[in-house]
Design a protein around this motif. Structure first.
Motif, PDB file in Angstrom:
ATOM      1  N   GLU A  47       1.014  -1.281  -0.640  1.00  0.00           N
ATOM      2  CA  GLU A  47       0.066   0.050   0.241  1.00  0.00           C
ATOM      3  C   GLU A  47       0.607   1.298  -0.177  1.00  0.00           C
ATOM      4  O   GLU A  47       0.293   2.103  -0.756  1.00  0.00           O
ATOM      5  N   LYS A  48       2.377   1.087   0.592  1.00  0.00           N
ATOM      6  CA  LYS A  48       2.919   2.330   1.015  1.00  0.00           C
ATOM      7  C   LYS A  48       3.821   2.102  -0.124  1.00  0.00           C
ATOM      8  O   LYS A  48       4.365   4.099  -0.804  1.00  0.00           O
ATOM      9  N   THR A  49       4.616   1.674  -0.836  1.00  0.00           N
ATOM     10  CA  THR A  49       5.167   2.200  -1.770  1.00  0.00           C
ATOM     11  C   THR A  49       4.664   1.976  -3.268  1.00  0.00           C
ATOM     12  O   THR A  49       5.561   2.452  -4.105  1.00  0.00           O
ATOM     13  N   GLN A  50       3.723   0.220  -3.056  1.00  0.00           N
ATOM     14  CA  GLN A  50       3.171   0.929  -4.423  1.00  0.00           C
ATOM     15  C   GLN A  50       2.041   2.074  -4.847  1.00  0.00           C
ATOM     16  O   GLN A  50       2.114   2.402  -6.342  1.00  0.00           O
ATOM     17  N   ASP A  57      13.073   2.214   0.744  1.00  0.00           N
ATOM     18  CA  ASP A  57      13.898   2.754   1.492  1.00  0.00           C
ATOM     19  C   ASP A  57      12.929   3.745   2.421  1.00  0.00           C
ATOM     20  O   ASP A  57      13.124   3.618   3.809  1.00  0.00           O
ATOM     21  N   GLU A  58      12.170   4.428   2.389  1.00  0.00           N
ATOM     22  CA  GLU A  58      11.634   5.316   3.353  1.00  0.00           C
ATOM     23  C   GLU A  58      10.474   4.363   3.910  1.00  0.00           C
ATOM     24  O   GLU A  58      10.506   4.210   5.277  1.00  0.00           O
ATOM     25  N   LEU A  60      11.144   1.401   4.371  1.00  0.00           N
ATOM     26  CA  LEU A  60      12.083   0.913   5.859  1.00  0.00           C
ATOM     27  C   LEU A  60      12.546   1.237   6.553  1.00  0.00           C
ATOM     28  O   LEU A  60      12.503   0.806   7.679  1.00  0.00           O
ATOM     29  N   ASN A  61      12.961   2.482   6.353  1.00  0.00           N
ATOM     30  CA  ASN A  61      13.290   3.475   7.935  1.00  0.00           C
ATOM     31  C   ASN A  61      12.087   3.573   8.685  1.00  0.00           C
ATOM     32  O   ASN A  61      12.382   4.079   9.612  1.00  0.00           O
ATOM     33  N   GLN A  62      11.083   3.823   7.815  1.00  0.00           N
ATOM     34  CA  GLN A  62      10.115   3.856   8.557  1.00  0.00           C
ATOM     35  C   GLN A  62       9.234   3.028   9.385  1.00  0.00           C
ATOM     36  O   GLN A  62       9.154   2.620  11.084  1.00  0.00           O
ATOM     37  N   TYR A  63       9.034   1.737   8.752  1.00  0.00           N
ATOM     38  CA  TYR A  63       8.341   0.607   9.726  1.00  0.00           C
ATOM     39  C   TYR A  63       8.979  -0.422   9.696  1.00  0.00           C
ATOM     40  O   TYR A  63       9.512  -1.322  10.977  1.00  0.00           O
ATOM     41  N   GLY A  64      10.678  -0.454   9.337  1.00  0.00           N
ATOM     42  CA  GLY A  64      11.555  -1.603   9.614  1.00  0.00           C
ATOM     43  C   GLY A  64      11.430  -2.498   8.819  1.00  0.00           C
ATOM     44  O   GLY A  64      10.241  -3.031   8.374  1.00  0.00           O
ATOM     45  N   PHE A  65      12.460  -3.591   8.373  1.00  0.00           N
ATOM     46  CA  PHE A  65      12.282  -4.962   8.572  1.00  0.00           C
ATOM     47  C   PHE A  65      11.692  -6.130   9.203  1.00  0.00           C
ATOM     48  O   PHE A  65      11.541  -5.139  10.354  1.00  0.00           O
TER      49      PHE A  65
END
Length: 277
Positions: A47-50, A57-58, A60-65
């Motif tokens: 939802e966030k990337t597509q 990268d943004e 992963l920085n916000q939600y983490g791996f």
């Protein structure tokens, strides 16, 4: 020995149906938890990337791996473990009281078997111990399978892989279930076996003296607990920081052996001299 082993086998067979249900619930719930946790994370990532609002990268920085530790903290994963723990705690009492209050007072037949009565006590304690080890073994088999399933579902760019040892050590609420060394295993499960024997002895005290036995049984349990932790109490009060860590460990080992031996001796006396059927 053969009669003792037959008693253990008999006790295991009496619980096997419920035990298989617990195993089934654990397998289904935890694998379902892997699917739900992974799909929830991937849904948010998609939802966030597509949508173009975030780059990978943004995100992963916000939600983490995502790691398997996130799955292991979900109710789907820890719920069955709690269920199994509570079920076995209840069965510690049920394994005795069923024989008194069940149909035809089965305890009479058990205690009239041509074997030492203490074997009944030891067989029931061994049964609880084996049931616990069986569930631990199941969990140690399931975790690598679930971890593989997790890695199959979550792309490598979005996950942090963890070895099984790190996964088990991350389950802080269940640290006692997954010792990290043979020494820890002997300590933790030795204490567990001692606790089972203390509870069994308290039950036999209650069965021997009924209403007065309830109070005496509780007092016995409290006295056993006090004796076991006496070195620690002395270390923190009267003899503040007097013992070295290894000395404190040896003292607790000695008090643990004393409590375990005392429980078996008292139970043997009650079963042969005092028990009421």
């Amino acid at each position: 020995m053969s009669r003792y082993l037959k008693l253990v086998n008999f006790e295991l067979n009496r619980f096997i149906k419920i035990y298989m249900v617990l195993i089934g619930i654990t397998i289904v719930s935890q694998i379902t938890g892997v699917f739900i946790s992974a799909r929830r994370y991937l849904s948010i990532a998609s939802e966030k990337t597509q949508g173009g609002s975030m780059s990978i990268d943004e995100f992963l920085n916000q939600y983490g791996f995502m790691s398997f530790a996130d799955v292991a903290r979900s109710l789907w994963f820890v719920g069955p473990i709690f269920l199994c723990v509570v079920s076995l705690l209840i069965y510690m009492f049920f394994i005795w009281y069923r024989d008194w209050f069940g149909k035809n007072t089965f305890i009479y037949r058990l205690l009239m078997l041509p074997t030492a009565r203490i074997n009944v006590f030891l067989a029931k304690a061994t049964t609880i111990f084996m049931l616990v080890l069986g569930l631990i073994a199941l969990q140690l088999v399931l975790i690598p399978i679930e971890n593989y399933l997790f890695q199959w579902m979550v792309p490598v760019d979005f996950r942090t892989d963890m070895p099984v040892q790190h996964i088990t050590s991350s389950l802080r609420n269940f640290y006692f279930m997954f010792p990290q060394s043979f020494t820890e295993f002997m300590i933790i499960y030795g204490i567990g076996l001692m606790a089972v024997c203390v509870v069994f002895t308290a039950i036999l005290i209650e069965r021997s003296y009924r209403w007065k036995g309830i109070i005496v049984g509780i007092l016995y349990g409290a006295a056993a607990l006090l004796l076991f932790f006496l070195p620690v109490i002395l270390q923190e009060t009267i003899l503040y920081q007097f013992f070295y860590p290894m000395e404190l460990f040896v003292l607790q080992l000695v008090t643990g052996i004393i409590v375990l031996t005392l429980s078996i001796v008292v139970s043997h006396f009650l079963l042969t001299k005092k028990i009421r059927i």
